[in-house]
Design a protein around this motif. Structure first.
Motif, short mmCIF file in Angstrom:
data_model
loop_
_atom_site.label_atom_id
_atom_site.label_comp_id
_atom_site.label_asym_id
_atom_site.label_seq_id
_atom_site.Cartn_x
_atom_site.Cartn_y
_atom_site.Cartn_z
N GLU A 155 12.51 0.67 -17.15
CA GLU A 155 11.48 0.40 -18.43
C GLU A 155 11.03 -0.90 -18.65
O GLU A 155 10.18 -1.58 -18.96
N LYS A 156 12.22 -1.82 -18.32
CA LYS A 156 12.26 -3.35 -18.52
C LYS A 156 10.98 -3.95 -17.68
O LYS A 156 10.35 -4.65 -17.88
N ILE A 157 11.18 -3.64 -16.30
CA ILE A 157 10.19 -4.06 -15.19
C ILE A 157 8.87 -3.54 -15.35
O ILE A 157 7.88 -4.37 -15.44
N VAL A 158 8.68 -2.50 -15.77
CA VAL A 158 7.47 -1.85 -15.80
C VAL A 158 6.66 -2.36 -16.95
O VAL A 158 5.37 -2.65 -16.88
N LYS A 159 7.51 -2.66 -18.29
CA LYS A 159 6.65 -3.05 -19.54
C LYS A 159 6.39 -4.52 -19.21
O LYS A 159 5.52 -4.90 -19.89
N ALA A 160 7.05 -5.19 -18.44
CA ALA A 160 6.68 -6.48 -18.18
C ALA A 160 5.82 -6.88 -17.00
O ALA A 160 5.28 -8.13 -16.93
N LEU A 161 5.51 -6.09 -16.00
CA LEU A 161 4.78 -6.29 -15.17
C LEU A 161 3.32 -6.83 -15.30
O LEU A 161 2.94 -7.80 -14.59
N ARG A 162 2.61 -6.23 -16.06
CA ARG A 162 1.11 -6.57 -16.26
C ARG A 162 1.04 -7.76 -16.66
O ARG A 162 0.30 -8.50 -16.39
N GLN A 163 1.73 -8.01 -17.61
CA GLN A 163 1.80 -9.51 -18.19
C GLN A 163 1.99 -10.65 -17.41
O GLN A 163 1.54 -11.71 -17.25
N LEU A 203 0.62 -1.15 -0.02
CA LEU A 203 -0.02 -0.08 0.02
C LEU A 203 0.85 1.36 0.05
O LEU A 203 0.70 2.22 -0.79
N GLN A 204 2.14 1.28 0.74
CA GLN A 204 2.82 2.44 0.87
C GLN A 204 3.47 2.47 -0.78
O GLN A 204 3.70 3.68 -1.19
N GLY A 205 3.92 1.50 -1.44
CA GLY A 205 4.33 1.64 -2.30
C GLY A 205 3.34 2.22 -3.55
O GLY A 205 3.88 3.14 -4.41
N ILE A 206 2.16 2.02 -3.51
CA ILE A 206 1.16 2.44 -4.31
C ILE A 206 0.96 3.80 -4.11
O ILE A 206 0.77 4.86 -4.97
N PHE A 247 5.22 -6.74 -5.19
CA PHE A 247 6.69 -6.35 -4.42
C PHE A 247 7.98 -5.82 -5.13
O PHE A 247 8.53 -4.74 -4.99
N GLU A 248 7.97 -6.43 -6.59
CA GLU A 248 9.03 -6.05 -7.35
C GLU A 248 8.72 -4.68 -7.86
O GLU A 248 9.96 -3.68 -7.90
N ALA A 249 7.62 -4.37 -8.19
CA ALA A 249 7.05 -2.99 -8.60
C ALA A 249 7.59 -1.95 -7.41
O ALA A 249 7.79 -0.91 -7.67
N CYS A 250 7.26 -2.36 -6.05
CA CYS A 250 7.60 -1.44 -4.95
C CYS A 250 8.99 -1.27 -4.95
O CYS A 250 9.28 0.11 -4.55
N THR A 251 9.86 -2.13 -5.23
CA THR A 251 11.23 -1.84 -5.22
C THR A 251 11.59 -0.81 -6.09
O THR A 251 12.42 0.20 -5.93
N VAL A 252 11.16 -0.83 -7.56
CA VAL A 252 11.11 0.35 -8.28
C VAL A 252 10.49 1.52 -7.90
O VAL A 252 11.31 2.70 -8.13
N ASN A 271 10.33 2.70 -4.94
CA ASN A 271 11.35 3.37 -3.58
C ASN A 271 12.35 3.92 -4.32
O ASN A 271 12.92 4.96 -3.90
N LYS A 272 13.05 3.45 -5.51
CA LYS A 272 14.18 3.83 -6.26
C LYS A 272 13.61 5.04 -6.83
O LYS A 272 14.39 6.20 -7.05
N LEU A 273 12.70 5.21 -7.36
CA LEU A 273 12.00 6.31 -7.85
C LEU A 273 11.90 7.56 -7.05
O LEU A 273 12.51 8.66 -7.35
N VAL A 274 11.49 7.27 -5.91
CA VAL A 274 11.25 8.16 -5.00
C VAL A 274 12.54 8.72 -4.46
O VAL A 274 13.04 9.96 -4.17
N ASP A 275 13.54 7.79 -4.18
CA ASP A 275 14.99 8.23 -3.76
C ASP A 275 15.83 8.77 -5.02
O ASP A 275 17.01 9.07 -4.74
#
Length: 496
Positions: free
Chosen positions: A365-373, A345-348, A393-398, A400-404
């Motif tokens: 870009e690689k992670i985001v484009k593969a996430l939905r599928q 929930l925090q990641g969202i 959870f993998e998306a949450c890690t992304v 966190n990196k974007l926020v930082d």
């Protein structure tokens, strides 16, 4: 419509491509609660499991008629030959009408389902509202030669049925096995064979809930209601019948026999069963006297609970395991679910703070484009929710990196990431933020206090009072706050 969804069919004991009988229409029947006590964690798992199925099928574009029954009829559950109906017994002890008991606990069940964000079914039939349909079912089975009358009661003749069809196809039991197990019960009594089960029971004088019939004043056997109501609302053939693994035998096995004996063919294409919730390896349930009610989970008022847990923590806990796997209760497991839910929930929530750049870095870009599928592939593989959660959870890690500011993301990918995470977390998994009106006001005031403290820290930094600045940061960290200095300002959050 072409389906990529594969589900495990308990009947065939293998995964099968989901192909509805009359796509895009889907008929789904799930055994609901027997309403004579407070809803407990054992009720939560099938409700959440088939809510997930309901949500996902609708998301795929199917028109789903979801029927979930309420068992409020005066019968001897599990076809016991002696004993008192549970609803009637509670009514007698509390000096209430049986339907008062049934209505009270039906209301409790609905309140618990609302808290768990379980969608209401399309139809919620009550067994007591379908006595006529159950009597018609019994008469058809009698007319077809698969039942007999004995002292005003009607019993299903398993041996006669087994000569033409096969009893035990769902559970894998043979008739001889069933006979051997049944001999442990005392006395054959009215039955031709101890393995035969009641379709209609003649009521004893003290039995409160009873209805007139061609055979006696009595009540239907436990197994009749689902067969009769499933056929009434979903037709002679429908797609999915679900329930807990404990219902495979005898309840669902008897349903198959009743449907086939009355119509000449089975009624269900796919049988789905969620596995059990256990405590120390034993099934959780009223009959084992080891259950914890959902209200006790929400308040923490039970000796086995170290603290209270929210409804969404319970939902996340259930979804963190595959629906066909056993889940053993422990405070450690619930606390891990609580942390996992908060992380997701925090990641969202943190996505709202992410600033889009001109372009993405390659990894993002690689992670985001593969996430939905990836999430679709997991759901299409027999509703593999643990894998969906892992991908989120993998998306949450992304995030966190974007926020930082350790990664960059373009506007299109940010939109895709946000939509995908919200779709699978909220619309499909059925999670939601848990904030009531009163807590909203407290949290707003709480946030203002933290912001005020951070303003004092900012002033200390501006005055180059590094000792005070560091002290405020360290004290906040000791209290559980994570404070980050970024190029866009200071961010904070409370680590639970």
């Amino acid at each position: 419509m072409e389906s990529k969804l594969v589900i495990y069919n308990t009947l065939t004991r293998q995964k099968e491509r989901f192909e509805p009988i009359s796509a895009p229409h889907v008929g789904m029947y799930v055994c609901g609660p027997t309403v004579y006590g407070d809803p407990h964690l054992g009720h939560a798992r099938p409700a959440i499991t088939f809510d997930l199925v309901f949500r996902y099928l609708k998301h795929l574009g199917y028109k789903v008629r979801y029927v979930r029954n309420i068992t409020d009829v005066g019968h001897l559950e599990h076809d016991a030959d002696e004993g008192e109906d549970k609803i009637a017994k509670k009514a007698r002890l509390e000096q209430l009408e049986p339907m008062e008991i049934a209505q009270y606990y039906t209301n409790c069940y609905h309140q618990a389902m609302d808290a768990l964000n379980v969608l209401p079914p399309s139809i919620e039939p009550h067994a007591t509202g379908h006595i006529i349909e159950q009597q018609q079912l019994v008469q058809q089975i009698l007319d077809n030669g698969f039942a007999y009358e004995s002292n005003g009661s009607i019993y299903f003749d398993i041996e006669a049925y087994n000569k033409k069809y096969k009893y035990g196809i769902l559970s894998g039991r043979s008739l001889e096995n069933i006979k051997d197990e049944s001999r442990e019960l005392a006395g054959v009594g009215e039955k031709h064979n101890q393995a035969d089960f009641a379709l209609w029971k003649k009521a004893q004088p003290e039995h409160i809930m009873r209805w007139p019939s061609p055979w006696s004043d009595g009540f239907p056997g436990w197994h009749c209601e689902c067969t009769a109501m499933g056929r009434k609302y979903l037709g002679e053939m429908f797609d999915i019948h679900g329930g807990g693994m404990d219902l495979v035998f005898p309840h669902h096995e008897c349903e198959i026999a009743q449907a086939t004996a009355s119509m000449g063919h089975p009624a269900v294409k796919y049988w789905m069963h969620n596995n059990m919730l256990t405590i120390n390896g034993q099934k959780m349930g009223k009959s084992y006297n080891n259950f914890i009610t959902l209200e006790q989970f929400f308040t923490g008022n039970h000796p086995l609970l170290e603290k209270a847990y929210t409804a969404m923590t319970i939902r996340f806990f259930v979804l963190s395991a595959h629906y066909r796997g056993t889940v053993d209760f422990s405070n450690e497991a619930l606390q891990a679910a609580e942390k996992g839910l908060q992380k997701l929930l925090q990641g969202i929530s943190d996505l709202d703070r992410v600033q889009a750049s001109d372009k993405c870095d390659a990894e993002t870009e690689k992670i985001v484009k593969a996430l939905r599928q990836k999430c679709y592939d997991a759901m299409n593989d027999d509703f593999a929710t643990p894998q969906v959660i892992s991908h989120l959870f993998e998306a949450c890690t992304v995030v966190n990196k974007l926020v930082d500011h350790k990664a960059t993301i373009c506007a299109d990918c940010l939109k895709e990431l946000t939509e995908t995470m919200r779709l699978f977390a909220f619309d499909i998994l059925g999670l939601r933020e848990e904030k009531g009106d009163s807590s909203d006001a407290r949290e707003e005031a709480f946030g203002k206090v933290v912001d005020m403290v951070l303003d004092l820290r900012a002033k200390a930094k501006a005055d180059k009072d590094w000792a005070t600045s560091d002290k405020i940061r360290d004290e906040l960290a000791a209290a559980g706050f994570e404070v980050k200095d970024t190029k866009d300002g200071v961010t904070w959050r409370l680590n639970k």
